[in-house]
Design an enzyme around this catalytic site. Sequence first.
Site, PDB file in Angstrom:
ATOM      1  N   LYS A  32     -14.361   2.814  47.741  1.00  0.00           N
ATOM      2  CA  LYS A  32     -15.370   1.880  47.215  1.00  0.00           C
ATOM      3  C   LYS A  32     -14.703   0.793  46.386  1.00  0.00           C
ATOM      4  CE  LYS A  32     -19.597   4.562  47.126  1.00  0.00           C
ATOM      5  NZ  LYS A  32     -20.577   5.273  46.281  1.00  0.00           N
TER       6      LYS A  32
ATOM      7  N   GLU B 230     -22.046  -3.483  39.262  1.00  0.00           N
ATOM      8  CA  GLU B 230     -20.999  -2.867  40.092  1.00  0.00           C
ATOM      9  C   GLU B 230     -21.278  -1.390  40.368  1.00  0.00           C
ATOM     10  OE1 GLU B 230     -18.313  -2.645  41.753  1.00  0.00           O
ATOM     11  OE2 GLU B 230     -17.545  -4.669  41.728  1.00  0.00           O
ATOM     12  N   ASP B 231     -20.919  -0.934  41.562  1.00  0.00           N
ATOM     13  CA  ASP B 231     -21.064   0.498  41.875  1.00  0.00           C
ATOM     14  C   ASP B 231     -19.724   1.230  41.896  1.00  0.00           C
ATOM     15  OD1 ASP B 231     -20.243  -0.808  44.302  1.00  0.00           O
ATOM     16  OD2 ASP B 231     -20.659   1.087  45.317  1.00  0.00           O
TER      17      ASP B 231
ATOM     18  N   SER C 277     -17.428 -10.099  45.333  1.00  0.00           N
ATOM     19  CA  SER C 277     -17.181  -8.960  46.231  1.00  0.00           C
ATOM     20  C   SER C 277     -15.779  -8.974  46.807  1.00  0.00           C
ATOM     21  CB  SER C 277     -18.197  -9.023  47.383  1.00  0.00           C
ATOM     22  OG  SER C 277     -17.829  -8.154  48.428  1.00  0.00           O
ATOM     23  N   ALA C 278     -15.259  -7.780  47.099  1.00  0.00           N
ATOM     24  CA  ALA C 278     -13.943  -7.657  47.740  1.00  0.00           C
ATOM     25  C   ALA C 278     -14.034  -7.904  49.244  1.00  0.00           C
ATOM     26  CB  ALA C 278     -13.392  -6.254  47.496  1.00  0.00           C
TER      27      ALA C 278
ATOM     28  N   LYS D 137      -9.931  -5.683  42.775  1.00  0.00           N
ATOM     29  CA  LYS D 137     -10.413  -4.965  41.599  1.00  0.00           C
ATOM     30  C   LYS D 137      -9.547  -3.707  41.450  1.00  0.00           C
ATOM     31  CE  LYS D 137     -15.047  -6.489  42.944  1.00  0.00           C
ATOM     32  NZ  LYS D 137     -16.339  -6.129  43.537  1.00  0.00           N
TER      33      LYS D 137
ATOM     34  N   THR E  41     -23.647  -0.481  52.432  1.00  0.00           N
ATOM     35  CA  THR E  41     -22.757  -0.623  53.588  1.00  0.00           C
ATOM     36  C   THR E  41     -21.648   0.425  53.599  1.00  0.00           C
ATOM     37  OG1 THR E  41     -21.881  -2.383  52.241  1.00  0.00           O
ATOM     38  CG2 THR E  41     -23.017  -3.047  54.244  1.00  0.00           C
TER      39      THR E  41
ATOM     40  N   ASP F 214     -21.890  -7.407  42.652  1.00  0.00           N
ATOM     41  CA  ASP F 214     -21.044  -6.890  43.727  1.00  0.00           C
ATOM     42  C   ASP F 214     -21.970  -6.766  44.949  1.00  0.00           C
ATOM     43  OD1 ASP F 214     -18.945  -5.464  45.094  1.00  0.00           O
ATOM     44  OD2 ASP F 214     -20.043  -3.624  44.660  1.00  0.00           O
ATOM     45  N   LEU F 215     -21.402  -6.657  46.133  1.00  0.00           N
ATOM     46  CA  LEU F 215     -22.235  -6.580  47.340  1.00  0.00           C
ATOM     47  C   LEU F 215     -22.417  -5.145  47.842  1.00  0.00           C
ATOM     48  CD1 LEU F 215     -23.664  -8.001  49.799  1.00  0.00           C
ATOM     49  CD2 LEU F 215     -21.418  -7.986  50.896  1.00  0.00           C
ATOM     50  N   ASP F 216     -21.304  -4.571  48.347  1.00  0.00           N
ATOM     51  CA  ASP F 216     -21.370  -3.244  48.970  1.00  0.00           C
ATOM     52  C   ASP F 216     -21.709  -2.180  47.919  1.00  0.00           C
ATOM     53  OD1 ASP F 216     -20.531  -4.091  51.624  1.00  0.00           O
ATOM     54  OD2 ASP F 216     -18.540  -4.393  50.785  1.00  0.00           O
TER      55      ASP F 216
HETATM   56  C1  BG6 Z   1     -15.752  -3.638  49.262  1.00  0.00           C
HETATM   57  C2  BG6 Z   1     -16.094  -2.264  49.785  1.00  0.00           C
HETATM   58  O1  BG6 Z   1     -16.905  -4.256  48.766  1.00  0.00           O
HETATM   59  O2  BG6 Z   1     -15.199  -4.444  50.299  1.00  0.00           O
HETATM   60  C3  BG6 Z   1     -14.860  -1.627  50.417  1.00  0.00           C
HETATM   61  O3  BG6 Z   1     -16.573  -1.454  48.734  1.00  0.00           O
HETATM   62  C4  BG6 Z   1     -14.291  -2.540  51.489  1.00  0.00           C
HETATM   63  O4  BG6 Z   1     -15.191  -0.367  50.953  1.00  0.00           O
HETATM   64  C5  BG6 Z   1     -14.009  -3.928  50.892  1.00  0.00           C
HETATM   65  O5  BG6 Z   1     -13.108  -2.017  52.028  1.00  0.00           O
HETATM   66  C6  BG6 Z   1     -13.492  -4.921  51.945  1.00  0.00           C
HETATM   67  O6  BG6 Z   1     -14.526  -5.168  52.866  1.00  0.00           O
HETATM   68  P1  BG6 Z   1     -14.334  -5.933  54.243  1.00  0.00           P
HETATM   69  O7  BG6 Z   1     -15.756  -6.198  54.682  1.00  0.00           O
HETATM   70  O8  BG6 Z   1     -13.578  -7.181  53.961  1.00  0.00           O
HETATM   71  O9  BG6 Z   1     -13.598  -5.015  55.152  1.00  0.00           O
HETATM   72 MG    MG Z   2     -19.292  -2.039  45.679  1.00  0.00          MG
END
Ligand code: BG6
Ligand code: MG
Length: 218
Positions: free
Chosen positions: A45, A169-170, A114-115, A145, A17, A9-11
């Site tokens: 998250k 994943e966090d 990542s989302a 997710k 972030t 996962d990224l964030d």
């Molecule tokens: C997820 C974050 O990775 O991405 C969420 O944990 C965030 O907080 C989601 O809303 C979407 O991110 P973005 O960058 O497309 O607004």
């Molecule tokens: Mg995350």
Amino acid sequence: MTKKAFIFDLDGVIVDTAKYHFLAWKKLAATIGVDFTKQQNEQLKGVSRVKSLEKILAWGNKTITEAEFANLMALKNTDYLTYIDKMDEQEILPDVAKTLDFLRDKKQHIALGSASKNARMILEKVNILEKFDIIVDGNDVTKGKPDPEVFLKAAEHLNVPNEHCVVFEDAVAGIQAANNAGMISIGIGEKDILHEADYVFTDFTEIDIDFLNELISR
Ligand code: BG6
Ligand code: MG
């Protein structure tokens, strides 16, 4: 031995972030007269941008038009990107790059799941985009997710069976997505919160080479 796929996962896993998402959502919420707390930010998250705004509006008891919704989404992202623009390699969380390099040296597949629709840009900013074999992000999925879509797509692209995939994943929703995909789930964060994960570590400094070798050779 089958090559494994390690899906990150990224964030909250690669970079912190969440603090920038918080600042941007807080500013946006204030413009529509909604108070937004750190505790509420925790609940966002792993949640997509659309779903996040829906939650904030629900918390503030606000109903808006579709056009206003689209406008607020754009405003939030424009503000968020001002923080992302200042990011560099210093923001990669401790021992993440070391783990990626170790897995690369061991010739394992490495994916991002990542989302975020900003995932590629963030990886470029912190200069680790080239460490990934494949990126699956918010632009590639229709279901967020805990739906496993994002991880299943990564596995499919890499042609690796789900049970040979390991997900870092966090977010609770992210751990559930990995479990729903039949993958090995590794929580990065607090044990109490991520108790559904197969393993939980506070951060990557706690993950040693023996553990990674064991995952590779299983
Ligand atoms: C997820 C974050 O990775 O991405 C969420 O944990 C965030 O907080 C989601 O809303 C979407 O991110 P973005 O960058 O497309 O607004
Ligand atoms: Mg995350």
